[in-house]
Design an enzyme around this catalytic site. Structure first.
Site, PDB file in Angstrom:
ATOM      1  N   THR A 156      -6.794   1.481  14.462  1.00 27.91           N
ATOM      2  CA  THR A 156      -6.278   1.231  15.804  1.00 27.91           C
ATOM      3  C   THR A 156      -5.248   0.147  15.602  1.00 27.91           C
ATOM      4  OG1 THR A 156      -8.387   1.694  16.871  1.00 27.91           O
ATOM      5  CG2 THR A 156      -6.953   0.186  18.033  1.00 27.91           C
ATOM      6  N   ARG A 184     -13.758  11.985  24.211  1.00 25.96           N
ATOM      7  CA  ARG A 184     -14.402  10.752  23.707  1.00 25.96           C
ATOM      8  C   ARG A 184     -13.459   9.549  23.869  1.00 25.96           C
ATOM      9  NH1 ARG A 184     -12.822   6.798  19.735  1.00 25.96           N
ATOM     10  NH2 ARG A 184     -14.685   5.824  18.900  1.00 25.96           N
ATOM     11  N   GLY A 186     -13.006   5.402  23.030  1.00 24.74           N
ATOM     12  CA  GLY A 186     -13.533   4.325  22.198  1.00 24.74           C
ATOM     13  C   GLY A 186     -13.458   2.968  22.888  1.00 24.74           C
TER      14      GLY A 186
HETATM   15  N1  GLY Z   1     -11.379   1.574  17.669  1.00 22.88           N
HETATM   16  C1  GLY Z   1     -10.823   2.769  18.138  1.00 22.88           C
HETATM   17  C2  GLY Z   1     -11.761   3.809  18.502  1.00 22.88           C
HETATM   18  O1  GLY Z   1     -12.885   3.832  18.013  1.00 22.88           O
HETATM   19  O2  GLY Z   1     -11.404   4.663  19.279  1.00 22.88           O
END
Ligand code: GLY
Length: 296
Positions: A156, A184, A186
């Site tokens: 990220t 999904r 995050g």
């Molecule tokens: N840290 C980014 C994600 O898990 O979507």
């Protein structure tokens, strides 16, 4: 490290980086830090600097954000991003967007609006209503992704900036996990998990396994720790918390005086930082390398 008039730290993700890509990661992060530094040096806002830095990373196919985003289980891009203003605790965030070239620009457009987080089609409708053009979702898939050179990266990108007016901003952007379930979301667009900023304390941005970061509210933990500890201790304590649930992560922190803290339990963590008084930024592919640069 003494206080800074302005400062910026960026990361290109907590991950394992093949040796052949080390310099590209350093250079990509340095370019992002320099884009933000150019604004801060001229008296620009921390918010503008954080947005500019993240845009550079979103445009670079090396990083899992924007144009370089990984693909979900359906072979499509779904991106999350957020930006937070430490002056008034304003947050703009988007999740699961597919047709936005620079998700951080859309997040910044959400910032002054009532909603904190817009998802999917609603976020894209907000983009159109606010003059942000939609692209074809297929144009978001970088050739390198299809060729799988970077396909396993699950990083990220993030940034924390301090401007000469004492304001702090934090921003994140991601394509999420490769092969993720469609829909999904995050940690990256969630204040208190993937990022946070408060002028009174500082700011933080995370990278890594989103489910683990969400379950441990790591950005909130960093902010709580900053009330009593320096940035480097606060960030290390948060990464240590991950042991409860497992997972890999990295975080960049800056306190209200522009002092940095970095921690990661991943092998690498692409980084760059720049601050007032330095002639150029410094880039690294893990914390130890950055500390060596700082001690030179
Ligand atoms: N840290 C980014 C994600 O898990 O979507």
């Amino acid at each position: 490290m003494p206080e800074a008039d302005w400062a910026i730290i960026v990361h290109g993700g907590a991950k394992t980086i093949k040796a052949a890509l080390h310099q590209r990661n350093r250079d990509g992060c340095l370019a992002a830090a320099e884009a933000g530094a150019a604004l801060l040096r001229a008296g620009g806002s921390a918010l503008a600097a954080a947005q500019a830095a993240i845009c550079v990373l979103e445009d670079d196919p090396l990083f899992n954000a924007g144009f370089g985003s990984v693909l979900n289980a359906d072979g499509e891009v779904e991106m999350d991003a957020a930006i937070m203003n430490g002056a008034d605790l304003g947050v703009g965030a988007v999740a699961g967007v597919r047709r936005i070239r620079n998700p951080v620009i859309l997040a910044a457009a959400v910032l002054p609006a009532k909603p904190v987080l817009l998802a999917g089609e609603g976020a894209e409708r907000f983009a159109m209503a606010n003059g942000i053009a939609l692209c074809d979702s297929r144009d978001m898939i970088a050739a390198e992704r299809l060729a799988s050179e970077y396909a396993k990266a699950h990083d990220t990108v993030g940034c924390v900036a301090l401007d000469i007016h004492g304001h702090i901003a934090a921003a994140t952007s991601t394509g999420g996990l490769p092969g993720k379930h469609p829909g999904r979301i995050g940690d990256s667009p969630i204040p208190g998990s993937g990022l946070y900023a408060d002028d009174r304390l500082g700011g933080v941005a995370f990278s890594g396994d989103g489910e683990s970061i969400l379950r441990t509210m790591l950005a909130a933990q960093v902010m709580q720790a900053l009330t009593a500890s320096p940035a480097d201790i606060a960030v290390q304590a948060a990464i240590t918390q991950l042991q409860r649930v497992g997972g890999e992560a990295g975080a960049i922190v800056m306190d209200a005086a522009g002092r940095f803290g970095i921690a990661h339990n991943s092998e690498h963590f692409a980084l760059a930082l720049h601050r007032s008084g330095w002639s150029e930024g410094k880039g690294a592919i893990h914390r130890n390398e950055l500390e060596m640069c700082l001690n030179e």
